[in-house]
Design a protein around this motif. Structure first.
Motif, PDB file in Angstrom:
ATOM      1  N   VAL A  39       0.837  -1.211   0.000  1.00  0.00           N
ATOM      2  CA  VAL A  39       0.000   0.000   0.000  1.00  0.00           C
ATOM      3  C   VAL A  39       0.867   1.255   0.000  1.00  0.00           C
ATOM      4  CG1 VAL A  39      -1.640   1.348   1.350  1.00  0.00           C
ATOM      5  CG2 VAL A  39      -2.001  -1.105   1.042  1.00  0.00           C
ATOM      6  N   PHE A  40       1.822   1.325   0.936  1.00  0.00           N
ATOM      7  CA  PHE A  40       2.650   2.529   1.025  1.00  0.00           C
ATOM      8  C   PHE A  40       3.627   2.625  -0.148  1.00  0.00           C
ATOM      9  CE2 PHE A  40       1.153   2.280   5.392  1.00  0.00           C
ATOM     10  CZ  PHE A  40       0.840   3.610   5.647  1.00  0.00           C
ATOM     11  N   GLY A  41       4.034   1.473  -0.689  1.00  0.00           N
ATOM     12  CA  GLY A  41       4.880   1.510  -1.875  1.00  0.00           C
ATOM     13  C   GLY A  41       4.157   2.105  -3.071  1.00  0.00           C
ATOM     14  N   VAL A  42       2.894   1.715  -3.260  1.00  0.00           N
ATOM     15  CA  VAL A  42       2.105   2.269  -4.364  1.00  0.00           C
ATOM     16  C   VAL A  42       1.882   3.765  -4.164  1.00  0.00           C
ATOM     17  CG1 VAL A  42      -0.165   2.241  -5.458  1.00  0.00           C
ATOM     18  CG2 VAL A  42       0.982   0.087  -4.922  1.00  0.00           C
ATOM     19  N   LEU A  43       1.538   4.161  -2.941  1.00  0.00           N
ATOM     20  CA  LEU A  43       1.331   5.583  -2.677  1.00  0.00           C
ATOM     21  C   LEU A  43       2.611   6.380  -2.932  1.00  0.00           C
ATOM     22  CD1 LEU A  43      -0.816   5.469   0.598  1.00  0.00           C
ATOM     23  CD2 LEU A  43      -1.591   6.046  -1.702  1.00  0.00           C
ATOM     24  N   GLY A  44       3.745   5.862  -2.457  1.00  0.00           N
ATOM     25  CA  GLY A  44       5.006   6.547  -2.686  1.00  0.00           C
ATOM     26  C   GLY A  44       5.353   6.650  -4.155  1.00  0.00           C
ATOM     27  N   TYR A  45       5.097   5.594  -4.909  1.00  0.00           N
ATOM     28  CA  TYR A  45       5.377   5.613  -6.340  1.00  0.00           C
ATOM     29  C   TYR A  45       4.529   6.659  -7.054  1.00  0.00           C
ATOM     30  CZ  TYR A  45       5.653   4.093 -11.194  1.00  0.00           C
ATOM     31  OH  TYR A  45       5.827   4.051 -12.560  1.00  0.00           O
ATOM     32  N   VAL A  46       3.251   6.744  -6.694  1.00  0.00           N
ATOM     33  CA  VAL A  46       2.361   7.737  -7.318  1.00  0.00           C
ATOM     34  C   VAL A  46       2.855   9.149  -7.041  1.00  0.00           C
ATOM     35  CG1 VAL A  46       0.039   8.713  -7.274  1.00  0.00           C
ATOM     36  CG2 VAL A  46       0.339   6.233  -7.303  1.00  0.00           C
ATOM     37  N   VAL A  47       3.333   9.381  -5.814  1.00  0.00           N
ATOM     38  CA  VAL A  47       3.784  10.728  -5.453  1.00  0.00           C
ATOM     39  C   VAL A  47       5.072  11.097  -6.191  1.00  0.00           C
ATOM     40  CG1 VAL A  47       4.662  12.149  -3.565  1.00  0.00           C
ATOM     41  CG2 VAL A  47       2.645  10.725  -3.203  1.00  0.00           C
ATOM     42  N   VAL A  48       6.063  10.221  -6.127  1.00  0.00           N
ATOM     43  CA  VAL A  48       7.383  10.578  -6.676  1.00  0.00           C
ATOM     44  C   VAL A  48       7.408  10.571  -8.198  1.00  0.00           C
ATOM     45  CG1 VAL A  48       8.571   9.722  -4.626  1.00  0.00           C
ATOM     46  CG2 VAL A  48       8.246   8.196  -6.583  1.00  0.00           C
ATOM     47  N   THR A  49       6.422   9.964  -8.833  1.00  0.00           N
ATOM     48  CA  THR A  49       6.375   9.978 -10.302  1.00  0.00           C
ATOM     49  C   THR A  49       5.421  11.036 -10.842  1.00  0.00           C
ATOM     50  OG1 THR A  49       4.678   8.223 -10.271  1.00  0.00           O
ATOM     51  CG2 THR A  49       7.000   7.543 -10.503  1.00  0.00           C
ATOM     52  N   SER A  50       4.844  11.842  -9.981  1.00  0.00           N
ATOM     53  CA  SER A  50       3.966  12.914 -10.435  1.00  0.00           C
ATOM     54  C   SER A  50       4.785  13.979 -11.165  1.00  0.00           C
ATOM     55  CB  SER A  50       3.223  13.531  -9.250  1.00  0.00           C
ATOM     56  OG  SER A  50       4.138  14.065  -8.311  1.00  0.00           O
ATOM     57  N   PRO A  51       4.165  14.721 -12.087  1.00  0.00           N
ATOM     58  CA  PRO A  51       4.929  15.665 -12.921  1.00  0.00           C
ATOM     59  C   PRO A  51       5.671  16.737 -12.136  1.00  0.00           C
ATOM     60  CG  PRO A  51       2.755  15.272 -13.856  1.00  0.00           C
ATOM     61  CD  PRO A  51       2.769  14.613 -12.514  1.00  0.00           C
ATOM     62  N   ASN A  52       5.105  17.252 -11.063  1.00  0.00           N
ATOM     63  CA  ASN A  52       5.710  18.364 -10.329  1.00  0.00           C
ATOM     64  C   ASN A  52       6.366  17.927  -9.016  1.00  0.00           C
ATOM     65  OD1 ASN A  52       5.051  20.381 -12.196  1.00  0.00           O
ATOM     66  ND2 ASN A  52       3.001  20.612 -11.323  1.00  0.00           N
ATOM     67  N   TRP A  53       6.730  16.657  -8.908  1.00  0.00           N
ATOM     68  CA  TRP A  53       7.310  16.182  -7.651  1.00  0.00           C
ATOM     69  C   TRP A  53       8.609  16.901  -7.315  1.00  0.00           C
ATOM     70  CZ3 TRP A  53       7.238  14.620  -3.060  1.00  0.00           C
ATOM     71  CH2 TRP A  53       8.353  14.054  -2.436  1.00  0.00           C
ATOM     72  N   ALA A  54       9.443  17.201  -8.294  1.00  0.00           N
ATOM     73  CA  ALA A  54      10.720  17.866  -8.015  1.00  0.00           C
ATOM     74  C   ALA A  54      10.504  19.238  -7.387  1.00  0.00           C
ATOM     75  CB  ALA A  54      11.531  18.005  -9.306  1.00  0.00           C
ATOM     76  N   GLN A  55       9.528  19.992  -7.911  1.00  0.00           N
ATOM     77  CA  GLN A  55       9.243  21.307  -7.354  1.00  0.00           C
ATOM     78  C   GLN A  55       8.659  21.205  -5.948  1.00  0.00           C
ATOM     79  OE1 GLN A  55       8.558  20.227 -10.324  1.00  0.00           O
ATOM     80  NE2 GLN A  55       8.882  21.782 -11.926  1.00  0.00           N
ATOM     81  N   VAL A  56       7.748  20.251  -5.766  1.00  0.00           N
ATOM     82  CA  VAL A  56       7.142  20.061  -4.435  1.00  0.00           C
ATOM     83  C   VAL A  56       8.208  19.628  -3.426  1.00  0.00           C
ATOM     84  CG1 VAL A  56       5.516  18.659  -3.114  1.00  0.00           C
ATOM     85  CG2 VAL A  56       4.849  19.578  -5.342  1.00  0.00           C
ATOM     86  N   GLN A  57       9.092  18.749  -3.844  1.00  0.00           N
ATOM     87  CA  GLN A  57      10.155  18.288  -2.943  1.00  0.00           C
ATOM     88  C   GLN A  57      11.040  19.450  -2.506  1.00  0.00           C
ATOM     89  OE1 GLN A  57      12.946  15.549  -4.710  1.00  0.00           O
ATOM     90  NE2 GLN A  57      13.464  14.639  -2.730  1.00  0.00           N
ATOM     91  N   GLU A  58      11.360  20.337  -3.441  1.00  0.00           N
ATOM     92  CA  GLU A  58      12.203  21.480  -3.110  1.00  0.00           C
ATOM     93  C   GLU A  58      11.473  22.458  -2.200  1.00  0.00           C
ATOM     94  OE1 GLU A  58      15.175  24.226  -2.784  1.00  0.00           O
ATOM     95  OE2 GLU A  58      15.269  22.159  -3.509  1.00  0.00           O
ATOM     96  N   ARG A  59      10.148  22.647  -2.393  1.00  0.00           N
ATOM     97  CA  ARG A  59       9.391  23.640  -1.637  1.00  0.00           C
ATOM     98  C   ARG A  59       8.987  23.149  -0.249  1.00  0.00           C
ATOM     99  NH1 ARG A  59       9.537  28.892  -3.480  1.00  0.00           N
ATOM    100  NH2 ARG A  59       9.401  28.912  -5.771  1.00  0.00           N
ATOM    101  N   PHE A  60       8.748  21.856  -0.112  1.00  0.00           N
ATOM    102  CA  PHE A  60       8.207  21.333   1.136  1.00  0.00           C
ATOM    103  C   PHE A  60       9.154  20.390   1.889  1.00  0.00           C
ATOM    104  CE2 PHE A  60       4.437  22.636  -1.116  1.00  0.00           C
ATOM    105  CZ  PHE A  60       3.594  23.107  -0.133  1.00  0.00           C
ATOM    106  N   PHE A  61      10.098  19.764   1.189  1.00  0.00           N
ATOM    107  CA  PHE A  61      10.908  18.717   1.809  1.00  0.00           C
ATOM    108  C   PHE A  61      12.401  18.988   1.628  1.00  0.00           C
ATOM    109  CE2 PHE A  61       6.880  16.822   0.471  1.00  0.00           C
ATOM    110  CZ  PHE A  61       6.425  16.292   1.665  1.00  0.00           C
ATOM    111  N   ASN A  62      12.794  20.238   1.813  1.00  0.00           N
ATOM    112  CA  ASN A  62      14.191  20.615   1.685  1.00  0.00           C
ATOM    113  C   ASN A  62      14.912  20.276   2.985  1.00  0.00           C
ATOM    114  OD1 ASN A  62      16.646  22.306   1.788  1.00  0.00           O
ATOM    115  ND2 ASN A  62      15.865  23.136  -0.147  1.00  0.00           N
TER     116      ASN A  62
END
Length: 287
Positions: A39-62
């Motif tokens: 379950v968590f693997g699928v959720l993580g895959y959906v998040v990290v493969t989303s088109p704007n994940w790089a921008q979100v990672q920089e803005r929220f998870f720096n």
């Protein structure tokens, strides 16, 4: 009959699934672990493969910003702890007074019951943030002589005013759960009604409502962040200031992690209290 184990109604036993894992066999534990990973693997895959994940990672998870702002947030947390401890002490007393007022019997005490009911209904209905604005800005704005204007003071007053309404209902539920025979027995021993309430009813009622009281105080702990709206520099306002300076939302994530580290141990402590009370009830029924 001798040799026959006493039975207990299933509804009093509580569900074993109320625990996070319950009593699982090894095969069940492996199944739970596998399903969790999937379950968590699928959720993580959906998040990290989303088109704007790089921008979100920089803005929220720096990570760099997270560790840079964390010391400031931990230092500012002391203001939240002060608010929580002071408010909790006042709420326990004021809410008990409200609960007793609402539980007073007889027509002579109707005005007291009416005041308590009106107070509880009003402050359970109005959003806490509105009360904070009204008290935190309105009363200091009157410039009354001798009235404090410190935002910390009015933030504390607001928390006490609002959460006393909720805790009063918890107290009242505990008082009403005590069988009337307890008060009758106290009166038969020569105690007056106030003495019976103080020495017989309230001690039993308070013990019964400790777990729900703890749940309310978890909510109170989170609501200490609301006082930032009237200018108190606590952990949330500090995160807000850091986020506005760097145009990055990672400080909010750090603030959330701090509240998680405070709240989760309290939640597990409540679970332990509930389980302990259930064991005591089962021990009484088994006698």
């Amino acid at each position: 009959m001798s040799g026959v184990a006493p039975t207990t109604p299933p509804e009093l036993l509580g569900s074993r699934s109320s625990r996070l894992l319950g009593r699982l066999r090894p095969s069940g534990l492996l199944t739970a672990l596998a399903s969790t990973v999937v379950v968590f693997g699928v959720l993580g895959y959906v998040v990290v493969t989303s088109p704007n994940w790089a921008q979100v990672q920089e803005r929220f998870f720096n990570a760099e910003i997270f560790w840079n702002v964390l010391p400031d947030l931990v230092k500012a947390l002391w203001k939240n702890v002060q608010l929580f401890l002071l408010a909790e002490a006042f709420i326990l007393v004021f809410a008990l007074i409200l609960a007793v007022m609402r539980s007073l019997p007889g027509p002579a005490f109707f005005p007291f019951r009416l005041i308590a009911v009106a107070y509880i209904d009003i402050f359970r209905s109005v959003p806490s943030v509105l009360v904070i604005f009204l008290l935190g800005f309105g009363i200091p704005g009157l410039r009354l002589p001798g009235v404090p204007t410190d935002p910390f003071f009015w933030g504390l007053v607001t928390l006490v005013v609002v959460w006393s309404a909720y805790v009063a209902e918890v107290y009242r539920a505990g008082i009403e759960s005590i069988h009337p025979s307890q008060e009758a027995a106290a009166r038969s021993l020569g105690l007056s009604r106030p003495q019976g309430l103080r020495h017989v009813v309230l001690p039993q009622a308070v013990r019964r409502v400790i777990p729900p009281l703890m749940n309310d105080f978890i909510g109170l702990q989170k609501d200490t962040a609301l006082v930032s709206f009237i200018g108190v520099i606590e952990v949330f306002r500090t995160a807000q200031n850091n986020a506005s300076v760097g145009f990055n939302f990672t400080p909010y994530l750090a603030c959330g992690v701090i509240f998680l580290l405070l709240t989760i141990p309290m939640a597990r402590f409540v679970d332990w209290l509930v389980a302990r009370d259930r064991r005591r009830q089962l021990a009484v029924l088994a006698r």
